[in-house]
Scaffold this motif. Structure first.
Motif, PDB file in Angstrom:
ATOM      1  N   VAL A 141       0.913  -1.315  -0.080  1.00 13.19           N
ATOM      2  CA  VAL A 141       0.005  -0.083  -0.163  1.00 13.19           C
ATOM      3  C   VAL A 141       1.047   1.276   0.004  1.00 13.19           C
ATOM      4  O   VAL A 141       2.181   1.015   0.231  1.00 13.19           O
ATOM      5  N   ALA A 142       0.435   2.335  -0.306  1.00 15.95           N
ATOM      6  CA  ALA A 142       1.231   3.646  -0.169  1.00 15.95           C
ATOM      7  C   ALA A 142       1.271   4.007   1.214  1.00 15.95           C
ATOM      8  O   ALA A 142       0.568   3.793   1.997  1.00 15.95           O
ATOM      9  N   PRO A 143       2.558   4.504   1.179  1.00 18.09           N
ATOM     10  CA  PRO A 143       3.146   4.842   2.706  1.00 18.09           C
ATOM     11  C   PRO A 143       2.341   5.929   3.342  1.00 18.09           C
ATOM     12  O   PRO A 143       1.843   5.859   4.293  1.00 18.09           O
ATOM     13  N   GLU A 144       2.023   6.800   2.434  1.00 24.60           N
ATOM     14  CA  GLU A 144       1.253   8.022   2.984  1.00 24.60           C
ATOM     15  C   GLU A 144      -0.134   7.793   3.144  1.00 24.60           C
ATOM     16  O   GLU A 144      -0.770   8.458   3.745  1.00 24.60           O
ATOM     17  N   ASP A 145      -0.809   6.831   2.434  1.00 18.47           N
ATOM     18  CA  ASP A 145      -2.097   6.438   2.623  1.00 18.47           C
ATOM     19  C   ASP A 145      -2.364   4.968   2.566  1.00 18.47           C
ATOM     20  O   ASP A 145      -2.465   4.382   1.232  1.00 18.47           O
ATOM     21  N   PRO A 146      -2.498   4.303   3.582  1.00 17.26           N
ATOM     22  CA  PRO A 146      -2.753   2.828   3.585  1.00 17.26           C
ATOM     23  C   PRO A 146      -4.182   2.452   2.822  1.00 17.26           C
ATOM     24  O   PRO A 146      -4.376   1.179   2.771  1.00 17.26           O
ATOM     25  N   ALA A 147      -4.924   3.200   2.682  1.00 23.05           N
ATOM     26  CA  ALA A 147      -6.142   2.761   1.949  1.00 23.05           C
ATOM     27  C   ALA A 147      -5.723   2.739   0.323  1.00 23.05           C
ATOM     28  O   ALA A 147      -6.669   2.131  -0.512  1.00 23.05           O
ATOM     29  N   GLU A 148      -4.792   3.390  -0.292  1.00 25.91           N
ATOM     30  CA  GLU A 148      -4.319   3.373  -1.579  1.00 25.91           C
ATOM     31  C   GLU A 148      -3.541   2.053  -1.727  1.00 25.91           C
ATOM     32  O   GLU A 148      -2.493   1.975  -1.357  1.00 25.91           O
ATOM     33  N   ARG A 149      -3.946   1.421  -2.817  1.00 26.36           N
ATOM     34  CA  ARG A 149      -3.140   0.004  -3.174  1.00 26.36           C
ATOM     35  C   ARG A 149      -2.262   0.465  -4.343  1.00 26.36           C
ATOM     36  O   ARG A 149      -2.319   1.163  -5.157  1.00 26.36           O
ATOM     37  N   THR A 150      -1.002  -0.255  -4.219  1.00 30.89           N
ATOM     38  CA  THR A 150       0.033   0.108  -5.278  1.00 30.89           C
ATOM     39  C   THR A 150       0.009  -0.979  -6.242  1.00 30.89           C
ATOM     40  O   THR A 150       0.286  -0.896  -7.383  1.00 30.89           O
ATOM     41  N   TYR A 151      -0.699  -2.089  -6.026  1.00 29.76           N
ATOM     42  CA  TYR A 151      -0.710  -3.413  -6.774  1.00 29.76           C
ATOM     43  C   TYR A 151       0.455  -4.010  -6.983  1.00 29.76           C
ATOM     44  O   TYR A 151       0.612  -4.998  -7.799  1.00 29.76           O
ATOM     45  N   GLU A 152       1.459  -3.596  -6.189  1.00 29.65           N
ATOM     46  CA  GLU A 152       2.822  -4.391  -6.343  1.00 29.65           C
ATOM     47  C   GLU A 152       2.851  -5.521  -5.080  1.00 29.65           C
ATOM     48  O   GLU A 152       2.399  -5.260  -4.049  1.00 29.65           O
ATOM     49  N   ILE A 153       3.136  -6.342  -5.772  1.00 33.82           N
ATOM     50  CA  ILE A 153       3.406  -7.735  -4.580  1.00 33.82           C
ATOM     51  C   ILE A 153       5.115  -7.685  -4.343  1.00 33.82           C
ATOM     52  O   ILE A 153       5.702  -8.106  -5.185  1.00 33.82           O
ATOM     53  N   THR A 154       5.485  -7.773  -3.192  1.00 35.58           N
ATOM     54  CA  THR A 154       6.926  -7.550  -2.689  1.00 35.58           C
ATOM     55  C   THR A 154       7.076  -8.799  -1.726  1.00 35.58           C
ATOM     56  O   THR A 154       6.310  -9.348  -1.026  1.00 35.58           O
ATOM     57  N   ARG A 155       8.308  -9.310  -1.922  1.00 39.00           N
ATOM     58  CA  ARG A 155       8.858 -10.321  -1.167  1.00 39.00           C
ATOM     59  C   ARG A 155       9.304  -9.800   0.187  1.00 39.00           C
ATOM     60  O   ARG A 155      10.325  -9.099   0.339  1.00 39.00           O
ATOM     61  N   ARG A 156       8.401 -10.071   1.353  1.00 40.55           N
ATOM     62  CA  ARG A 156       8.692  -9.716   2.508  1.00 40.55           C
ATOM     63  C   ARG A 156       7.845 -10.404   3.524  1.00 40.55           C
ATOM     64  O   ARG A 156       7.125 -10.920   3.080  1.00 40.55           O
ATOM     65  N   PRO A 157       8.272 -10.386   4.630  1.00 42.86           N
ATOM     66  CA  PRO A 157       7.300 -11.222   5.699  1.00 42.86           C
ATOM     67  C   PRO A 157       5.899 -10.552   5.751  1.00 42.86           C
ATOM     68  O   PRO A 157       5.980  -9.211   5.750  1.00 42.86           O
ATOM     69  N   ALA A 158       4.977 -11.349   6.160  1.00 49.00           N
ATOM     70  CA  ALA A 158       3.448 -11.090   6.434  1.00 49.00           C
ATOM     71  C   ALA A 158       3.635  -9.970   7.583  1.00 49.00           C
ATOM     72  O   ALA A 158       4.235 -10.103   8.682  1.00 49.00           O
ATOM     73  N   ASP A 159       2.927  -9.054   7.465  1.00 45.42           N
ATOM     74  CA  ASP A 159       2.429  -7.966   8.463  1.00 45.42           C
ATOM     75  C   ASP A 159       1.805  -8.327   9.533  1.00 45.42           C
ATOM     76  O   ASP A 159       1.456  -7.435  10.442  1.00 45.42           O
ATOM     77  N   GLY A 160       0.945  -9.298   9.453  1.00 45.46           N
ATOM     78  CA  GLY A 160      -0.107  -9.667  10.522  1.00 45.46           C
ATOM     79  C   GLY A 160      -1.469  -8.954  10.510  1.00 45.46           C
ATOM     80  O   GLY A 160      -2.226  -9.315  11.428  1.00 45.46           O
ATOM     81  N   ILE A 161      -1.720  -8.144   9.577  1.00 41.46           N
ATOM     82  CA  ILE A 161      -3.034  -7.516   9.556  1.00 41.46           C
ATOM     83  C   ILE A 161      -4.047  -7.853   8.384  1.00 41.46           C
ATOM     84  O   ILE A 161      -4.964  -7.254   8.360  1.00 41.46           O
ATOM     85  N   ALA A 162      -3.534  -8.863   7.712  1.00 34.10           N
ATOM     86  CA  ALA A 162      -4.391  -9.199   6.339  1.00 34.10           C
ATOM     87  C   ALA A 162      -5.613  -9.674   6.909  1.00 34.10           C
ATOM     88  O   ALA A 162      -6.816  -9.308   6.329  1.00 34.10           O
ATOM     89  N   TYR A 163      -5.704 -10.509   7.865  1.00 37.45           N
ATOM     90  CA  TYR A 163      -6.975 -11.224   8.430  1.00 37.45           C
ATOM     91  C   TYR A 163      -7.661  -9.990   9.163  1.00 37.45           C
ATOM     92  O   TYR A 163      -9.059  -9.988   9.201  1.00 37.45           O
ATOM     93  N   ALA A 164      -6.904  -9.123   9.808  1.00 33.99           N
ATOM     94  CA  ALA A 164      -7.865  -8.116  10.504  1.00 33.99           C
ATOM     95  C   ALA A 164      -8.710  -7.109   9.600  1.00 33.99           C
ATOM     96  O   ALA A 164      -9.990  -6.793   9.714  1.00 33.99           O
ATOM     97  N   GLU A 165      -7.958  -6.796   8.223  1.00 33.40           N
ATOM     98  CA  GLU A 165      -8.361  -6.144   7.610  1.00 33.40           C
ATOM     99  C   GLU A 165      -9.594  -6.862   6.825  1.00 33.40           C
ATOM    100  O   GLU A 165     -10.409  -6.204   6.453  1.00 33.40           O
ATOM    101  N   ALA A 166      -9.460  -8.251   6.750  1.00 36.40           N
ATOM    102  CA  ALA A 166     -10.743  -8.727   5.995  1.00 36.40           C
ATOM    103  C   ALA A 166     -11.905  -8.872   6.762  1.00 36.40           C
ATOM    104  O   ALA A 166     -13.068  -8.783   6.426  1.00 36.40           O
TER     105      ALA A 166
END
Length: 508
Positions: free
Chosen positions: A465-490
């Protein structure tokens, strides 16, 4: 040297295949629709249902593609295709006409056009510097075919038949309703003398009273009766025409006909590539290995989505990924509508397009050819199965794991999202363990972040997501550890408590 037979299948006969089950999940059906549009007469779809796990066959196609991309070769092939369409049109017209003698003449024209078309293709390819075994084999085949007794007899018979018809001269005398047809006996043509006599009375431009012939191919009954009279006057010529049609009913050589169809597979995809490349997106012929199962792809994109966005002049985000060494599975997590499913479809499209011997939508790619591709996407419930959604998902995933091997590609998208977090974590973990035991390569899109840390063979990738706005998706899929908030967002999205929803409520 093995005799030439095909520019697609040098060593096998693929038979007739149905559309694979995973096509619609990966939007490959949309890609085939776009590629084959306007070429329905060639029935190209079955070629897209016949992948190969043979690196030699795929390289054979790559070499043909490189030749066809050259301007001189492409021009030769396009001219051949245009002339063969004319041959088919003449033959189709012959089959549709009502009067037998007219059908026979159209058939003669089709055969004559065919003979000239084949000779022209051989002559044009003779001026091209060909590097692919496929097109060199075709050129050698044509050289032999043009010297064959079969072809030479066809050309000679066609010429003789035309010469006999060309000798026919007759005259038609019309008096009232009576039409008299006789052989032409050298009667004088008084046209010039009549014009001279009446020239003194000419005042300005005269109206043209000549009757224009109709443009349609079929004759009317009067013309047919005149032709029947002519046939009675020249029975030998028309008997030769009938015999010609009977002898050469199967004049079209199967190898020539096969090339006419198969080469359109290449041309159709190359034309679709050009429509995509104008936006700056790149394609490449992947580097293939019969031994390694590593996958490394740079700047890849979903070809089905690209076809839509390029037409709308909307920029497309590209993504890179790799599975090397002991890595087997990519687990993709992140916010909803962030491009995870698009990434999963792209992951499945790339190896399948590679197995067709086609350039893949990426700047560079190194991969293997899968023996099978499987997909597991969410389905609507069907009353006929008497199963709930979770039950249906379990039945389908069991079938996939029973058929998959270490050389398979699996695309699992939002699997088991209909159940609780605990159950999704448990079932997802068991499924991933089964995939790892198989040794297959897979992508698993999930809201359960913990699955990304299941094993060292599992790679975590996250939708950004855009650093300045977490509601804005960049559609980039990057290789990094999961941040633990995907289920919370769902969960938040499910109950209308997402960031976007809360912001809209506050704005009120």
């Amino acid at each position: 040297m093995r005799p030439f037979r095909s520019v697609l299948f040098p060593g096998r006969n693929p038979g007739e295949n149905a559309e694979p089950e995973f096509f619609r999940d990966l939007n490959l059906d949309q890609i085939v629709d776009a590629v084959t549009s306007g070429r329905e007469e060639y029935d190209l779809r079955p070629f897209f249902y016949a992948p190969s796990a043979d690196c030699a066959e795929v390289r054979y196609r790559h070499e043909v593609l490189r030749d066809v991309q050259r301007d001189d070769v492409r021009a030769s092939v396009d001219e051949f295709a245009r002339r063969m369409r004319q041959v088919r049109k003449q033959q189709e017209t012959s089959g549709k006409l009502h009067y037998e003698k007219q059908k026979q003449r159209w058939f003669l024209d089709a055969v004559e056009s065919y003979c000239a078309t084949v000779a022209s293709l051989r002559a044009q390819l003779g001026e091209c510097e060909l590097s692919s075994p496929g097109l060199r084999g075709l050129r050698e085949f044509l050289s032999g075919y043009l010297r064959s007794e079969e072809y030479l007899a066809l050309v000679a018979d066609t010429r003789r038949c035309r010469e006999y018809l060309a000798r026919i001269k007759y005259r038609v005398h019309i008096r009232g309703l009576r039409v008299d047809v006789r052989r032409y006996s050298g009667e004088s043509d008084y046209t010039d003398e009549v014009e001279k006599v009446f020239a003194r009375f000419k005042q300005g431009a005269a109206r043209d009273y000549r009757v224009q012939f109709r443009e349609d191919a079929d004759m009317d009954h009067v013309q047919a009766q005149v032709l029947d009279c002519v046939a009675k006057l020249f029975p030998d010529a028309f008997q030769r025409l009938r015999d010609f049609c009977a002898r050469h009913r199967g004049y079209l050589d199967p190898t020539v006909a096969r090339f006419d169809r198969e080469v359109q597979f290449y041309l159709a995809y190359l034309d679709h590539m050009r429509r995509i490349e104008v936006s700056g997106l790149a394609f490449c012929c992947p580097e293939l290995s019969p031994d390694s199962r590593d996958i490394e792809v740079a700047d890849a994109f979903d070809l089905a989505l690209a076809g839509k966005l390029v037409a709308e002049r909307v920029p497309l985000v590209r993504n890179s990924f790799r599975l090397t060494g002991g890595e087997r599975v990519i687990v993709v997590s992140g916010p909803n509508n962030g491009g995870k499913t698009t990434f999963a479809r792209m992951f499945g499209q790339l190896p399948y397009l590679a197995s067709l011997g086609l350039p893949v939508p990426a700047a560079s790619a190194r991969m293997f050819l899968p023996d099978r591709v499987f997909s597991h996407f969410e389905r609507e419930e069907h009353l006929a199965t008497l199963r709930g959604k979770l039950d249906d998902e379990l039945v389908r995933i069991r079938g996939i794991l029973a058929e998959a091997t270490g050389d398979s590609i699996l695309v699992l998208n939002e699997s088991f999202a209909s159940t609780t977090l605990h159950d999704a974590r448990f079932i997802g973990g068991r499924v991933l363990e089964a995939v790892l035991r198989l040794g297959a390569r897979a992508v698993y899109v999930t809201f359960v972040d913990e699955l990304a840390a299941l094993d060292e063979a599992v790679v975590s990738m996250v939708g950004a997501v855009a650093p300045e706005d977490p509601a804005e998706r960049t559609y980039e899929i990057t290789r990094r550890p999961a941040d633990g908030i995907a289920y919370a967002e769902a969960i938040a999205a499910k109950y209308g408590l997402s960031y976007d929803a809360l912001r809209r409520w506050i704005a009120r």
